[in-house]
Motif scaffolding. Structure first.
Motif, mmCIF file in Angstrom:
data_model
loop_
_atom_site.group_PDB
_atom_site.id
_atom_site.type_symbol
_atom_site.label_atom_id
_atom_site.label_comp_id
_atom_site.label_asym_id
_atom_site.label_seq_id
_atom_site.Cartn_x
_atom_site.Cartn_y
_atom_site.Cartn_z
ATOM 1 N N THR A 168 1.866 14.103 4.431
ATOM 2 C CA THR A 168 2.660 13.048 3.752
ATOM 3 C C THR A 168 3.694 12.274 5.044
ATOM 4 N N GLN A 169 3.555 10.839 5.116
ATOM 5 C CA GLN A 169 4.568 10.307 6.017
ATOM 6 C C GLN A 169 5.336 9.193 5.301
ATOM 7 N N SER A 170 6.500 9.305 5.391
ATOM 8 C CA SER A 170 7.255 8.179 4.857
ATOM 9 C C SER A 170 8.052 7.078 5.787
ATOM 10 N N LEU A 171 8.088 6.157 5.604
ATOM 11 C CA LEU A 171 9.002 5.063 6.608
ATOM 12 C C LEU A 171 9.611 4.014 5.674
ATOM 13 N N LYS A 172 10.801 4.191 6.265
ATOM 14 C CA LYS A 172 11.811 3.112 5.810
ATOM 15 C C LYS A 172 12.421 2.313 6.740
ATOM 16 N N ALA A 173 12.696 1.045 6.622
ATOM 17 C CA ALA A 173 13.080 0.031 7.704
ATOM 18 C C ALA A 173 14.239 -0.715 7.119
ATOM 19 N N PHE A 174 15.321 -0.780 7.815
ATOM 20 C CA PHE A 174 16.564 -1.699 7.680
ATOM 21 C C PHE A 174 16.835 -2.704 8.316
ATOM 22 N N GLU A 175 17.095 -4.025 8.165
ATOM 23 C CA GLU A 175 17.715 -4.953 8.701
ATOM 24 C C GLU A 175 19.018 -5.315 8.300
ATOM 25 N N ASN A 176 20.290 -5.069 9.353
ATOM 26 C CA ASN A 176 21.453 -5.222 9.063
ATOM 27 C C ASN A 176 21.704 -4.640 7.750
ATOM 28 N N ASP A 177 21.591 -3.247 7.541
ATOM 29 C CA ASP A 177 21.695 -2.481 6.428
ATOM 30 C C ASP A 177 21.159 -2.631 5.275
ATOM 31 N N ASP A 178 20.185 -3.986 5.136
ATOM 32 C CA ASP A 178 19.406 -4.134 4.007
ATOM 33 C C ASP A 178 18.110 -3.475 4.109
ATOM 34 N N LYS A 179 17.627 -2.788 3.250
ATOM 35 C CA LYS A 179 16.201 -2.193 3.037
ATOM 36 C C LYS A 179 15.221 -3.129 3.011
ATOM 37 N N VAL A 180 14.220 -3.319 3.839
ATOM 38 C CA VAL A 180 13.232 -4.475 3.943
ATOM 39 C C VAL A 180 11.755 -3.767 3.815
ATOM 40 N N PHE A 181 11.591 -2.491 3.605
ATOM 41 C CA PHE A 181 10.427 -1.788 3.960
ATOM 42 C C PHE A 181 10.494 -0.161 3.426
ATOM 43 N N ASP A 182 9.788 0.205 2.420
ATOM 44 C CA ASP A 182 10.059 1.510 2.159
ATOM 45 C C ASP A 182 8.657 1.805 1.477
ATOM 46 N N LYS A 183 7.837 2.886 2.310
ATOM 47 C CA LYS A 183 6.370 3.281 1.988
ATOM 48 C C LYS A 183 6.305 4.774 2.208
ATOM 49 N N VAL A 184 5.276 5.321 1.186
ATOM 50 C CA VAL A 184 4.974 6.349 1.506
ATOM 51 C C VAL A 184 3.277 6.594 1.496
ATOM 52 N N TRP A 185 3.025 7.439 2.734
ATOM 53 C CA TRP A 185 1.456 7.741 2.680
ATOM 54 C C TRP A 185 1.048 8.998 2.288
ATOM 55 N N ASP A 186 0.269 9.450 1.288
ATOM 56 C CA ASP A 186 -0.095 10.542 0.833
ATOM 57 C C ASP A 186 -1.498 11.058 1.182
ATOM 58 N N TYR A 187 -1.902 11.947 2.142
ATOM 59 C CA TYR A 187 -3.263 12.267 2.411
ATOM 60 C C TYR A 187 -3.848 13.732 1.934
ATOM 61 N N THR A 188 -4.887 13.790 1.397
ATOM 62 C CA THR A 188 -5.479 15.285 1.565
ATOM 63 C C THR A 188 -6.700 15.215 2.237
ATOM 64 N N ILE A 189 -6.699 16.262 3.249
ATOM 65 C CA ILE A 189 -7.664 16.115 4.371
ATOM 66 C C ILE A 189 -8.313 17.527 4.429
ATOM 67 N N LYS A 190 -9.643 17.588 4.216
ATOM 68 C CA LYS A 190 -10.195 18.919 3.992
ATOM 69 C C LYS A 190 -10.316 19.687 5.467
ATOM 70 N N ARG A 191 -10.114 20.923 5.386
ATOM 71 C CA ARG A 191 -10.045 21.517 6.640
ATOM 72 C C ARG A 191 -11.318 22.138 7.080
ATOM 73 N N LEU A 192 -11.627 21.940 8.458
ATOM 74 C CA LEU A 192 -12.842 22.045 9.055
ATOM 75 C C LEU A 192 -12.730 23.212 10.169
ATOM 76 N N PHE A 193 -13.423 24.329 9.596
ATOM 77 C CA PHE A 193 -13.398 25.651 10.650
ATOM 78 C C PHE A 193 -12.091 25.842 11.286
ATOM 79 N N ILE A 194 -10.853 25.497 10.586
ATOM 80 C CA ILE A 194 -9.487 25.649 11.093
ATOM 81 C C ILE A 194 -8.634 26.630 10.016
#
Length: 692
Positions: free
Chosen positions: A666-692
């Motif tokens: 999971t990775q989330s990213l928030k961005a602010f311009e002059n304290d105003d939130k202009v971006f807020d997004k979360v990426w969620d991934y399920t990735i198969k384990r391969l020999f690890i």
């Protein structure tokens, strides 16, 4: 990662030079825009002799440093280095990659072919300029060391040489994503989180106008790089692209490869010296961390800027006679030093060889049933497993020299491993090269990770100092590209390659080998903790072969140029703790870096610009539950300019955990311009384990 120039060790300080010592008066051209074939532009700063740029009295070769880290940030260090090259009679160009700083576009990943293509187009632009003599060199550390090698393999006719510091020839097996076929848990997650906050930083509106905001949204929406890295768990075409060890012959120009014993990429120097075809290719390895040798610690530092200028002029001004003739390999043999003292200085000796270290000159030590290291071959039947809290005192993989970076006393660790000790050495033993552990073993599972450490046991205080280590995912025993499950109980002959060493084991000291099937957070644990049975074990130690030793170069004293005026708005801070919660049987490593904040006081349009960052890495695991591993990385970044009422903040949070079959990222990213939130997004991934 504010790229402040650290020169705080008063005992081993680097001299700071004023510009009046330079051979030529230098002018700085800010915010050049280099056109690309697709209409995009790359932003750059250039330092060049005034007699060349304004008076056209002669033409010059051009040295290029090509990075994604923003010229408005790296200017703090650029201004201490590039003027030296320009004052020595070159054009020195610092280019921001596509998607970085005021350059157009989006930075989508590391080392893409697009990155190389843009560099080749920049070369075409350089040689078309009236000040150019048609010859180009590249230099740089880390990312700029990597891409210098990759771009050299593209064989642009104007590129005559590169200086590659603290870099690798192998993107899969020798970087911060995978090592020995193991997922490099702490480093991949941390670097993915780092790029998650650095890559989407916006263009500067002073340089590009109001279009900066549109481009910023594009950068913010770019998919996290770490997702791609985690999807490619074997050595496939993704990693082969850009790995020059796929075909060393493609790099035909001379390479000066530089590494440090405290850096993470030093083994590549040995491989490049041995395999790159140009006879003038050579390597230098000092005691340094991941930093330029004129300011790196531990000392001794060297006058690397003077050496680099001589190297560059030799190939960019071929009409001049150059007396520079470096040995094939020059390395600093470190003498025993306490862990605390080793942060600032290592006693030792420079040695030079006229060829690569002779691999046949070695000392074999064999594992015995009694837990000793013998000079005589023997067999044993030793069961080795692991404890998941082993590895927490390993230190930082890619250190910059801050206290807490280096491996701690391994007495904290070795009770969680199986160990073998040598007898005390009767004479000094000098090692230079790559140690290899050869094992005949079996596993009770279809998978197993094996970590091998080599340590120096100090007789006067019992301190146990890690000198080299390596790891192997046993399913990668034959191939990183095509792994194979183990057959439980079957014997396998394998090799675990350890980090190269250059060190003296002093008379009276002992060596220790420590082996474990767990090494958190250096590798992601296998779904179950395996037990291996070792039947044979041979540690092959590379001895310094003095038969091909030659005189070492005499390095000048370390110097840098006086940098641009800047103000430390907020100081640097660091804390690093390991703790254990008895109630939950959970171990935690919390590493917090506060890079502070620095403001540019006087530098053209960048005057008043500030940058600062803070990041924290939280790594937890239970002693006996390999599926409990959890990593959380948090970043905060601030930049802006008060005079323009322009204040930008970015926040990321990256987490990684797994079950038997999958990784959960999971990775989330928030961005602010002059304290105003202009971006807020979360990426969620399920990735198969391969020999690890």
């Amino acid at each position: 990662m504010a790229f402040n120039v650290r020169n705080t060790n008063k005992k081993y300080e680097t001299a700071v030079l004023d510009h009046d010592v330079l051979r030529y008066k230098v002018i700085n051209i800010q915010n050049l825009m280099i056109p690309m074939p697709d209409g995009s532009r790359l932003q750059a700063n250039m330092w060049i002799p005034e007699d060349v740029y304004l008076k056209s009295l002669f033409t010059v070769g051009c040295v290029i440093e090509y990075l994604p880290y923003r010229t408005d940030v790296t200017i703090l260090r650029d201004s201490t280095r590039h003027p030296w090259f320009a004052g020595g009679g070159l054009a020195s160009l610092r280019i921001d990659m596509r998607g970085s700083c005021a350059s157009d576009g989006v930075l989508k990943d590391e080392y893409l072919k697009q990155e190389q293509d843009d560099a080749l187009a920049a070369f075409d632009w350089v040689v078309s300029q009236p000040w150019s003599n048609g010859n180009i060199a590249m230099f740089g550390k880390s990312w700029a060391g990597f891409n210098g090698l990759e771009i050299a393999a593209r064989q642009h006719p104007a590129l005559k040489t590169i200086i590659s510091l603290m870099s690798s020839d192998d993107r899969y097996a020798d970087d911060i994503h995978y090592r020995g076929g193991c997922l490099f848990a702490s480093e991949m997650a941390w670097w993915g989180s780092t790029m998650g906050v650095l890559a989407p930083r916006p263009q500067d509106p002073r340089l590009v106008g109001e279009e900066w905001r549109t481009n910023w949204i594009q950068r913010l929406n770019s998919e996290p790089m770490v997702k791609t890295w985690l999807e490619h768990q074997t050595r496939d075409s993704y990693w082969k692209q850009g790995s020059i060890n796929e075909d060393y012959t493609q790099v035909q120009i001379p390479v000066l490869a530089v590494g440090g014993w405290r850096d993470c990429y030093t083994s590549a120097v040995f491989r490049m010296v041995a395999n790159l075809p140009n006879e003038s290719t050579c390597g230098i390895i000092g005691p340094w961390v991941h930093e330029f040798p004129e300011i790196a610690e531990p000392g001794p530092k060297i006058g690397f800027q003077q050496l680099a200028l001589k190297w560059l002029r030799k190939y960019l001004n071929p009409e001049e006679e150059s007396s520079l003739d470096l040995p094939k390999l020059t390395a600093y043999i470190q003498h025993p030093t306490s862990i605390v003292d080793s942060y600032t200085f290592r006693e030792g000796d420079w040695v030079s060889l006229n060829s690569e270290p002779n691999k046949s000159t070695n000392l074999p030590l064999f594992l015995t049933q009694e837990g000793t290291l013998s000079r005589d071959p023997c067999t044993l039947k030793k069961h080795v497993s692991g404890v998941l809290s082993h590895g927490l005192f390993r230190g930082t993989f890619c250190p910059l020299g801050f206290f807490g970076d280096f491996p701690a006393d391994q007495r904290y660790e070795d009770s969680k491993t199986t160990t073998w000790d040598s007898s005390a050495f009767d004479d000094d033993l000098c090692l230079l090269g790559e140690p290899i552990m050869r094992l005949c073993l079996s596993s009770n599972k279809k998978f197993a990770n094996v970590t091998v450490k080599v340590e120096d046991i100090y007789p006067h205080n019992g301190e146990i100092v890690l000198i080299s280590w390596g790891q192997l995912n046993m399913t990668h025993r034959n191939s990183d590209e095509l792994p194979e499950w183990l057959e439980p109980g079957r014997k396998y002959d394998v090799e675990v390659r350890l980090d190269v060493v250059g060190i003296k084991i002093a008379k009276g000291h002992k060596l220790r080998v420590a082996i474990s099937t767990c090494d958190w957070p250096q590798n992601w644990p296998t779904p179950e903790i395996p037990t291996i049975e070792i039947e044979k074990g041979e540690l092959v130690l590379p001895l310094l072969n003095r038969n091909n030793q030659v005189s070492s170069p005499v390095f000048e004293n370390p110097t840098i140029m006086k940098g641009i005026p800047n103000e430390l708005v907020k100081p640097y801070g660091r804390s690093k703790t390991v703790s254990y919660d008895y109630s939950s049987d959970k171990w935690s490593l919390v590493d917090t870096h506060d890079s502070g904040c620095v403001k540019i006081v006087d530098y053209g349009e960048l005057t008043g610009t500030y940058h600062g960052s803070w990041n924290q890495n939280n790594l937890t695991i239970k002693s006996d539950d390999p599926l409990s591993g959890f990593i959380e990385n948090k970043w905060r970044y601030e930049m802006g300019r008060k005079a323009d009422n322009w204040d930008i903040k970015l926040e990321t949070r990256t987490t990684l955990h797994s079950d038997r079959d999958n990784f959960y990222l999971t990775q989330s990213l928030k961005a602010f311009e002059n304290d105003d939130k202009v971006f807020d997004k979360v990426w969620d991934y399920t990735i198969k384990r391969l020999f690890i």
